[in-house]
Design a protein around this motif. Structure first.
Motif, PDB file in Angstrom:
ATOM      1  N   ASN A 149      -7.046   0.203  -4.153  1.00 31.13           N
ATOM      2  CA  ASN A 149      -8.432  -0.345  -3.675  1.00 31.13           C
ATOM      3  C   ASN A 149      -8.555  -1.546  -3.672  1.00 31.13           C
TER       4      ASN A 149
ATOM      5  N   SER B 194      -7.552  -3.491   3.383  1.00 30.62           N
ATOM      6  CA  SER B 194      -8.847  -3.804   3.963  1.00 30.62           C
ATOM      7  C   SER B 194     -10.025  -4.660   2.771  1.00 30.62           C
ATOM      8  N   SER B 195      -9.227  -5.161   1.710  1.00 29.87           N
ATOM      9  CA  SER B 195     -10.040  -6.039   0.670  1.00 29.87           C
ATOM     10  C   SER B 195     -10.478  -7.301   1.366  1.00 29.87           C
TER      11      SER B 195
ATOM     12  N   GLY C 273      -5.642  -3.417  -1.396  1.00 29.73           N
ATOM     13  CA  GLY C 273      -5.229  -2.551  -0.193  1.00 29.73           C
ATOM     14  C   GLY C 273      -5.797  -3.787   1.159  1.00 29.73           C
TER      15      GLY C 273
ATOM     16  N   SER D 260      -4.719   4.220  -8.428  1.00 31.62           N
ATOM     17  CA  SER D 260      -5.933   4.263  -7.536  1.00 31.62           C
ATOM     18  C   SER D 260      -6.705   3.124  -7.484  1.00 31.62           C
ATOM     19  N   LEU D 261      -7.014   2.639  -8.630  1.00 30.30           N
ATOM     20  CA  LEU D 261      -7.803   1.241  -8.292  1.00 30.30           C
ATOM     21  C   LEU D 261      -6.899   0.091  -7.925  1.00 30.30           C
TER      22      LEU D 261
ATOM     23  N   THR E  74       0.975  -1.086  -0.038  1.00 31.41           N
ATOM     24  CA  THR E  74      -0.112   0.052   0.042  1.00 31.41           C
ATOM     25  C   THR E  74       0.830   1.268  -0.088  1.00 31.41           C
TER      26      THR E  74
END
Length: 115
Positions: free
Chosen positions: A69, A74-75, A72, A65-66, A2
Motif C-alpha cells: 500500500n 498509486s501512492s 504501490g 500488505s502495508l 508490486t
C-alpha cells in the motif's frame, strides 16, 4: 515491485494456512475427547515452533500488505486506481421555491362537491 509483494503475500498466506491447519487446537471443543493419546513427549516443542512460526508469518503478512500500500504505483502518481475511475457528480438542478409548480399530466382533477 508490486508484483513481488503480491507473490510474497500469496506465498505467506498459503504457508500460514498450512501452519494453522497443522496445529493442535488448544481449546476443548469436540477434539478434547479424542486427544487423550496424542500427548507424547516432544509435542510441546512442536507446538512452540508452530506458534512462533504462525506469529512470524502473520507479522510478515501485515508488513507485506502495508508495504504494497505504501510503495504501490498509486501512492505518488496518478496513473491508475480508483481515483481515475470516479467521475465528478453531475450538478443537481437548482431548487427555485418562487417558481410555479409544473402541471401534472394524467387524469383531470375532480371538482370538490363536498361544500
Amino acid at each position: 515491485m508490486t508484483t513481488l509483494f503480491i507473490i510474497l503475500i500469496i506465498l505467506v498466506s498459503v504457508i500460514l494456512a498450512f501452519f494453522v491447519l497443522i496445529q493442535n487446537p488448544k481449546g476443548g471443543g469436540l477434539s478434547s475427547g479424542f486427544a487423550g493419546g496424542s500427548n507424547l513427549m516432544g509435542v510441546q516443542r512442536t507446538g512452540d515452533f508452530l506458534e512462533k512460526g504462525t506469529w512470524t508469518l502473520v507479522i510478515a503478512l501485515m508488513v507485506f500488505s502495508l508495504a504494497i500500500n505504501i510503495l504501490g504505483p498509486s501512492s505518488g502518481s496518478n496513473t491508475g486506481g480508483l481515483s481515475n475511475q470516479i467521475e465528478a457528480p453531475a450538478q443537481a438542478p437548482s431548487l427555485n421555491l418562487n417558481a410555479p409548480a409544473p402541471a401534472q399530466q394524467g387524469a383531470p382533477a375532480k371538482p370538490d362537491s363536498a361544500k
